[in-house]
Motif scaffolding. Structure first.
Motif, PDB file in Angstrom:
ATOM      1  N   GLY A 199       0.827  -1.305   0.101  1.00 25.01           N
ATOM      2  CA  GLY A 199       0.205   0.064  -0.054  1.00 25.01           C
ATOM      3  C   GLY A 199       0.854   1.231  -0.064  1.00 25.01           C
ATOM      4  O   GLY A 199       0.318   2.436   0.222  1.00 25.01           O
ATOM      5  N   ARG A 200       2.146   1.182  -0.236  1.00 25.54           N
ATOM      6  CA  ARG A 200       2.929   2.509  -0.181  1.00 25.54           C
ATOM      7  C   ARG A 200       3.975   2.269  -1.461  1.00 25.54           C
ATOM      8  O   ARG A 200       4.415   1.101  -1.752  1.00 25.54           O
ATOM      9  CB  ARG A 200       3.784   2.410   1.012  1.00 25.54           C
ATOM     10  CG  ARG A 200       2.710   2.586   2.313  1.00 25.54           C
ATOM     11  CD  ARG A 200       3.350   2.320   3.585  1.00 25.54           C
ATOM     12  NE  ARG A 200       3.761   0.939   3.772  1.00 25.54           N
ATOM     13  CZ  ARG A 200       4.476   0.151   4.476  1.00 25.54           C
ATOM     14  NH1 ARG A 200       5.295   1.071   5.506  1.00 25.54           N
ATOM     15  NH2 ARG A 200       4.736  -1.126   4.858  1.00 25.54           N
ATOM     16  N   ASP A 212       6.595  -3.659  10.455  1.00 24.88           N
ATOM     17  CA  ASP A 212       5.895  -3.984   9.110  1.00 24.88           C
ATOM     18  C   ASP A 212       4.973  -5.319   9.608  1.00 24.88           C
ATOM     19  O   ASP A 212       4.627  -6.013   8.686  1.00 24.88           O
ATOM     20  CB  ASP A 212       6.484  -3.988   7.881  1.00 24.88           C
ATOM     21  CG  ASP A 212       6.737  -2.721   7.174  1.00 24.88           C
ATOM     22  OD1 ASP A 212       6.318  -1.638   7.793  1.00 24.88           O
ATOM     23  OD2 ASP A 212       7.407  -2.814   5.957  1.00 24.88           O
ATOM     24  N   TRP A 240      -3.738   1.039   5.315  1.00 17.61           N
ATOM     25  CA  TRP A 240      -3.035   1.722   4.186  1.00 17.61           C
ATOM     26  C   TRP A 240      -3.650   2.863   3.457  1.00 17.61           C
ATOM     27  O   TRP A 240      -3.033   3.749   2.646  1.00 17.61           O
ATOM     28  CB  TRP A 240      -1.977   0.992   3.450  1.00 17.61           C
ATOM     29  CG  TRP A 240      -1.188   0.049   4.547  1.00 17.61           C
ATOM     30  CD1 TRP A 240      -1.114  -1.199   4.249  1.00 17.61           C
ATOM     31  CD2 TRP A 240      -0.150   0.495   5.261  1.00 17.61           C
ATOM     32  NE1 TRP A 240      -0.214  -1.761   5.327  1.00 17.61           N
ATOM     33  CE2 TRP A 240       0.331  -0.762   5.888  1.00 17.61           C
ATOM     34  CE3 TRP A 240       0.319   1.819   5.711  1.00 17.61           C
ATOM     35  CZ2 TRP A 240       1.329  -0.271   6.828  1.00 17.61           C
ATOM     36  CZ3 TRP A 240       1.214   1.773   6.732  1.00 17.61           C
ATOM     37  CH2 TRP A 240       1.791   0.737   7.288  1.00 17.61           C
ATOM     38  N   SER A 284       3.919   9.255   3.452  1.00 14.63           N
ATOM     39  CA  SER A 284       2.603   9.286   2.867  1.00 14.63           C
ATOM     40  C   SER A 284       2.275  10.711   2.328  1.00 14.63           C
ATOM     41  O   SER A 284       1.113  11.184   2.427  1.00 14.63           O
ATOM     42  CB  SER A 284       1.572   8.734   3.831  1.00 14.63           C
ATOM     43  OG  SER A 284       1.676   7.440   4.357  1.00 14.63           O
TER      44      SER A 284
END
Length: 275
Positions: free
Chosen positions: A20-21, A141, A195, A249
């Protein structure tokens, strides 16, 4: 370019497959902004120890969980300390940079943190919960994370493991700081899609909560992210104090916020180099 511009070694793993990043996108754009103030070179975290001589500072950014290269990371730290190389964030951070011990320390000190223990004789100190989270003290993570019933916890092999109650939270929220300056906040309205972040407008009480951990960490310079969860009762509990390589983000905030963050970071780096 002027010959006296500071030289930065910017450490990033552009291809790390983060869920998601997009580490690479964030670092490419942020490094491009910093080039207006610094002579800058990007390098992989496994190359940092060898390349750091000749640079005025090493900036550790999205370098991925060090659990995957712990030996090389320790060698990098040792060489930086031996050479007197400036590392940003500075290496004396008390949060995730030093492992998860801070969760135990903050629990013992009565801070608003998810209660955490690391010994079977302390399990009685945890509040009752349907399940408990068990994770490595050196993890990141969600690596190695598992959920267990209370009856199973006594059979664990302790030593390097942390145990916490599994919190029923409304949402997770993160507060982003450069030095002690609040920059922005983001939250995940859906706990099942953690996320998928949206801008969040913190209340004065929210910022008081976040600043407690920034003050506790005593880093004069650096990027820090305070991750918290909102309980059903409305309070906040610390989930993580990320002071090693927090993902920012920046793609989730408006352009003026991104620009302000980059400008603040550049000023922080200048002050760090001048200190």
């Amino acid at each position: 370019m002027p010959a006296d511009r500071p030289r930065l070694l910017y450490v990033t793993d552009l291809t790390y497959p983060a869920k998601g990043r997009r580490y690479g996108d964030e670092d490419v754009h942020l490094a491009a902004r910093l080039r207006a103030d610094f002579d800058l070179a990007l390098c992989h975290p496994l190359d940092a120890a060898a390349l750091m001589p000749g640079f005025d500072a090493v900036v550790v950014r999205n370098s991925g969980p060090v659990l995957g290269y712990q030996k090389e990371y320790e060698a990098f730290r040792e060489r930086a300390l031996a050479l007197g190389t400036r590392v940003y964030n500075p290496l004396h951070g008390r949060g995730d940079m030093a492992g998860k011990q801070y969760l135990l320390d903050l629990t013992a000190a009565g801070y608003p943190v998810i209660p955490t223990v690391d010994r079977p004789e302390d399990l009685h100190r945890l509040p009752a919960a349907p399940q408990y989270a068990v994770k490595p003290e050196a993890g990141a993570d969600s690596i190695g994370l598992r959920f267990m019933a209370y009856e199973e916890l006594a059979g664990l092999t302790y030593g390097g493991l942390l145990v916490q109650p599994r919190i029923d939270f409304r949402y997770e929220v993160s507060f982003y700081f450069v030095d002690d300056l609040f920059q922005y906040a983001l939250y995940a309205p859906d706990p099942e899609r953690r996320w998928v972040l949206e801008p969040y407008e913190p209340t004065p009480d929210d910022l008081v909560f976040a600043r407690r951990f920034i003050d506790w960490n005593t880093l004069d310079h650096g990027i820090q992210r305070v991750d918290a969860c909102r309980t059903p009762e409305g309070g906040l509990l610390l989930v993580e104090l990320e002071d090693l390589n927090p993902y920012l983000s920046l793609d989730r905030v408006a352009e003026p916020v991104r620009e302000r963050f980059a400008d603040t970071l550049a000023r922080s780096l200048h002050a760090f180099l001048a200190a």
